[in-house]
Design a protein around this motif. Structure first.
Motif, PDB file in Angstrom:
ATOM      1  N   SER A 215       0.800  -1.214   0.000  1.00 13.87           N
ATOM      2  CA  SER A 215       0.000   0.000   0.000  1.00 13.87           C
ATOM      3  C   SER A 215       0.833   1.264   0.000  1.00 13.87           C
ATOM      4  O   SER A 215       0.396   2.287  -0.483  1.00 13.87           O
ATOM      5  CB  SER A 215      -0.945  -0.012   1.209  1.00 13.87           C
ATOM      6  OG  SER A 215      -0.196  -0.050   2.407  1.00 13.87           O
TER       7      SER A 215
ATOM      8  N   GLN B 231      -0.607  -9.004 -11.155  1.00 17.82           N
ATOM      9  CA  GLN B 231      -0.071  -7.829 -10.453  1.00 17.82           C
ATOM     10  C   GLN B 231      -1.045  -7.380  -9.377  1.00 17.82           C
ATOM     11  O   GLN B 231      -2.252  -7.252  -9.626  1.00 17.82           O
ATOM     12  CB  GLN B 231       0.170  -6.683 -11.450  1.00 17.82           C
ATOM     13  CG  GLN B 231       1.125  -7.018 -12.591  1.00 17.82           C
ATOM     14  CD  GLN B 231       2.540  -7.247 -12.110  1.00 17.82           C
ATOM     15  OE1 GLN B 231       3.011  -6.555 -11.206  1.00 17.82           O
ATOM     16  NE2 GLN B 231       3.213  -8.215 -12.700  1.00 17.82           N
ATOM     17  N   ARG B 232      -0.516  -7.134  -8.173  1.00 17.91           N
ATOM     18  CA  ARG B 232      -1.355  -6.670  -7.069  1.00 17.91           C
ATOM     19  C   ARG B 232      -1.721  -5.202  -7.262  1.00 17.91           C
ATOM     20  O   ARG B 232      -0.890  -4.381  -7.654  1.00 17.91           O
ATOM     21  CB  ARG B 232      -0.615  -6.849  -5.744  1.00 17.91           C
ATOM     22  CG  ARG B 232      -0.281  -8.292  -5.407  1.00 17.91           C
ATOM     23  CD  ARG B 232      -1.522  -9.126  -5.144  1.00 17.91           C
ATOM     24  NE  ARG B 232      -2.215  -8.698  -3.951  1.00 17.91           N
ATOM     25  CZ  ARG B 232      -1.940  -9.156  -2.732  1.00 17.91           C
ATOM     26  NH1 ARG B 232      -0.975 -10.034  -2.551  1.00 17.91           N
ATOM     27  NH2 ARG B 232      -2.614  -8.712  -1.684  1.00 17.91           N
ATOM     28  N   LEU B 233      -2.983  -4.857  -6.988  1.00 19.08           N
ATOM     29  CA  LEU B 233      -3.427  -3.472  -7.071  1.00 19.08           C
ATOM     30  C   LEU B 233      -2.844  -2.674  -5.908  1.00 19.08           C
ATOM     31  O   LEU B 233      -2.910  -3.128  -4.757  1.00 19.08           O
ATOM     32  CB  LEU B 233      -4.949  -3.401  -7.037  1.00 19.08           C
ATOM     33  CG  LEU B 233      -5.668  -4.009  -8.247  1.00 19.08           C
ATOM     34  CD1 LEU B 233      -7.165  -4.082  -7.981  1.00 19.08           C
ATOM     35  CD2 LEU B 233      -5.391  -3.208  -9.494  1.00 19.08           C
TER      36      LEU B 233
ATOM     37  N   ASN C  70     -10.422  -4.109  -5.128  1.00 19.13           N
ATOM     38  CA  ASN C  70     -11.216  -3.185  -5.926  1.00 19.13           C
ATOM     39  C   ASN C  70     -12.554  -3.841  -6.230  1.00 19.13           C
ATOM     40  O   ASN C  70     -12.597  -4.957  -6.763  1.00 19.13           O
ATOM     41  CB  ASN C  70     -10.480  -2.845  -7.229  1.00 19.13           C
ATOM     42  CG  ASN C  70     -11.202  -1.801  -8.057  1.00 19.13           C
ATOM     43  OD1 ASN C  70     -12.280  -2.046  -8.562  1.00 19.13           O
ATOM     44  ND2 ASN C  70     -10.580  -0.641  -8.205  1.00 19.13           N
TER      45      ASN C  70
ATOM     46  N   ASP D  19      -8.036  -8.117  -5.648  1.00 22.36           N
ATOM     47  CA  ASP D  19      -6.935  -7.198  -5.389  1.00 22.36           C
ATOM     48  C   ASP D  19      -5.783  -7.435  -6.358  1.00 22.36           C
ATOM     49  O   ASP D  19      -4.675  -6.969  -6.144  1.00 22.36           O
ATOM     50  CB  ASP D  19      -6.445  -7.338  -3.940  1.00 22.36           C
ATOM     51  CG  ASP D  19      -5.884  -8.727  -3.639  1.00 22.36           C
ATOM     52  OD1 ASP D  19      -5.998  -9.615  -4.523  1.00 22.36           O
ATOM     53  OD2 ASP D  19      -5.351  -8.935  -2.537  1.00 22.36           O
ATOM     54  N   THR D  20      -6.080  -8.186  -7.456  1.00 22.12           N
ATOM     55  CA  THR D  20      -5.047  -8.598  -8.412  1.00 22.12           C
ATOM     56  C   THR D  20      -5.535  -8.391  -9.830  1.00 22.12           C
ATOM     57  O   THR D  20      -6.709  -8.614 -10.133  1.00 22.12           O
ATOM     58  CB  THR D  20      -4.686 -10.084  -8.204  1.00 22.12           C
ATOM     59  OG1 THR D  20      -4.309 -10.283  -6.838  1.00 22.12           O
ATOM     60  CG2 THR D  20      -3.542 -10.503  -9.114  1.00 22.12           C
ATOM     61  N   VAL D  21      -4.643  -7.965 -10.711  1.00 23.64           N
ATOM     62  CA  VAL D  21      -4.940  -7.811 -12.134  1.00 23.64           C
ATOM     63  C   VAL D  21      -4.190  -8.898 -12.914  1.00 23.64           C
ATOM     64  O   VAL D  21      -3.007  -9.133 -12.668  1.00 23.64           O
ATOM     65  CB  VAL D  21      -4.505  -6.417 -12.650  1.00 23.64           C
ATOM     66  CG1 VAL D  21      -4.697  -6.325 -14.150  1.00 23.64           C
ATOM     67  CG2 VAL D  21      -5.294  -5.325 -11.953  1.00 23.64           C
TER      68      VAL D  21
END
Length: 408
Positions: free
Chosen positions: A42, A98-100, A105, A111-113
């Motif tokens: 974060s 990839q982690r946001l 979201n 929480d991952t794309v």
């Protein structure tokens, strides 16, 4: 008799004591898990180097790269039994989840794309290794043929790269509208290394060469392109744009797509009538996409097997000439036709222009397939294809409508 109880350090642990200790350990572990899951990314920014660095490969991948650098013509024999050592590090970097940065979201419900790259990319490890090995933040390899070969094999969309492609050294400013629509662009607007021809003059003259068989004369804007879709022919197969537009309320055809549209003359004709058309085209031994953009209309560099990049019920018209024919596997063509139906709005037009196949195929396979999608016939014209009479091929030109109702 007085009795007293004194603590005994050797008293064994009871069941209640064990339960309490287990619970304490579990809550500590749970706290550690949540803190690492939700807060690790974060506040820590990712560092991206701005210096030129070269991607490294595993010893196995480096050996493969050296072995295949001179074997481009044998790439079709790629070994499908690849493992992680065959996958270039840049491919893994571009396609890994990839982690946001801000955590979960709600739009993604995650929480991952996950970047959209198909499994087909990894089926051709030597091609992929060549495509994804380059100096990060440097210049891309001059590999247009390689990237198109991957795309046509189903590696679509191609993985993103962190390098800069070559540009023509003397790129000219664009010509103003409307002269740009019918002017052959400057040779300086193209990187020619991927093509047999090295100038537009060569591309125009290739119509007289036996070495070209795909869109031989379409770069000649003063030849047959000058009259396409402007005049109805006596055979009935050549619909004119004005006749097609006349089947709709004036001005209601505004946006659309031309699938496999060559040098985008269809899009140019429609732009002259205030209709915006996007054109899909590949660079099959010619700079089709560059030429289309130079004319001032929009190219889409994708194959006909990719899902059309439009939302449902959005386009007024979809056109395709020649490219949709019996060379496409039947099931793939069936999916494609449903995709055309999907992106057309109710009342939208599908102009199937000079679809060709053998006569019995039209009656037994393709006619029923096209109509099973749910289109309504406006025009349906069949004529003999005369350039190869021994094959008994036929053309179909059809104008079809997506129904206003009953599309479910």
């Amino acid at each position: 008799m007085n009795s007293s109880i004194s603590p005994n350090p050797k008293t064994p642990l009871t069941t209640n004591n064990l339960s309490f200790i287990s619970l304490l350990l579990f809550t500590n572990l749970l706290t550690l898990f949540f803190s690492s899951s939700f807060y690790s990314s974060s506040c820590t920014p990712t560092s991206y180097s701005t210096t030129k660095t070269t991607t490294t490969t595993t010893p196995s991948a480096a050996a493969n790269a050296n072995a295949i650098v001179d074997n481009y013509n044998n790439d079709d024999n790629d070994n499908n039994n690849n493992n992680d050592n065959d996958i270039p590090p840049e491919f893994l970097a571009a396609t890994s989840p990839q982690r946001l940065p801000l955590g979960f979201n709600r739009n993604f419900e995650s929480d991952t794309v996950h970047p959209p790259v198909p499994d087909a990319c990894t089926l051709f490890p030597s091609l992929l290794l060549r495509y994804m090995t380059y100096p990060v933040n440097g210049s891309c390899p001059d590999d247009e043929l390689l990237s198109q070969k991957l795309l046509l094999k189903g590696c679509e969309p191609l993985p993103r790269r962190r390098c800069r492609p070559a540009s023509p050294p003397n790129f000219p400013p664009p010509l103003p509208y409307p002269s740009t629509l019918w002017t052959t662009p400057s040779d300086d607007s193209v990187v020619w290394t991927a093509y047999t021809c090295k100038s537009y003059a060569c591309l125009v003259n290739r119509a007289r060469s036996p070495n070209f068989d795909d869109c031989k004369d379409c770069f000649d804007l003063n030849g047959r392109e000058k009259h396409r879709w402007t005049i109805k022919q006596s055979n009935g197969l050549d619909f004119s744009i004005d006749d097609v537009l006349a089947t709709r309320v004036r001005g209601s055809v505004r946006i659309g797509l031309d699938i496999g549209g060559g040098v985008a003359t269809f899009a140019v004709r429609m732009r002259e009538r205030n209709v915006t058309i996007l054109t899909t085209s590949m660079n099959l031994n010619g700079p089709f996409n560059t030429f289309i953009a130079s004319r001032g209309v929009i190219p889409l560099y994708l194959s006909i097997f990719q899902r059309l990049p439009f939302f449902d019920n959005t386009l007024d018209i979809v056109h395709s000439m020649h490219v949709l024919s019996n060379w496409i596997p039947e099931k793939m063509l069936n999916f494609l036709l449903f995709d055309v139906y999907r992106v057309l709005r109710p009342g939208g037009l599908f102009w199937l222009d000079h679809f060709f196949c053998v006569g019995e195929q039209l009656e037994e396979v393709y006619g029923p397939m096209i109509m099973s999608v749910g289109f309504k016939k406006i025009k349906w014209v069949v004529g003999r294809k005369l350039d190869r009479p021994h094959l008994k091929e036929f053309y179909l030109s059809a104008l079809l409508e997506k129904p206003y109702k009953n599309s479910w």
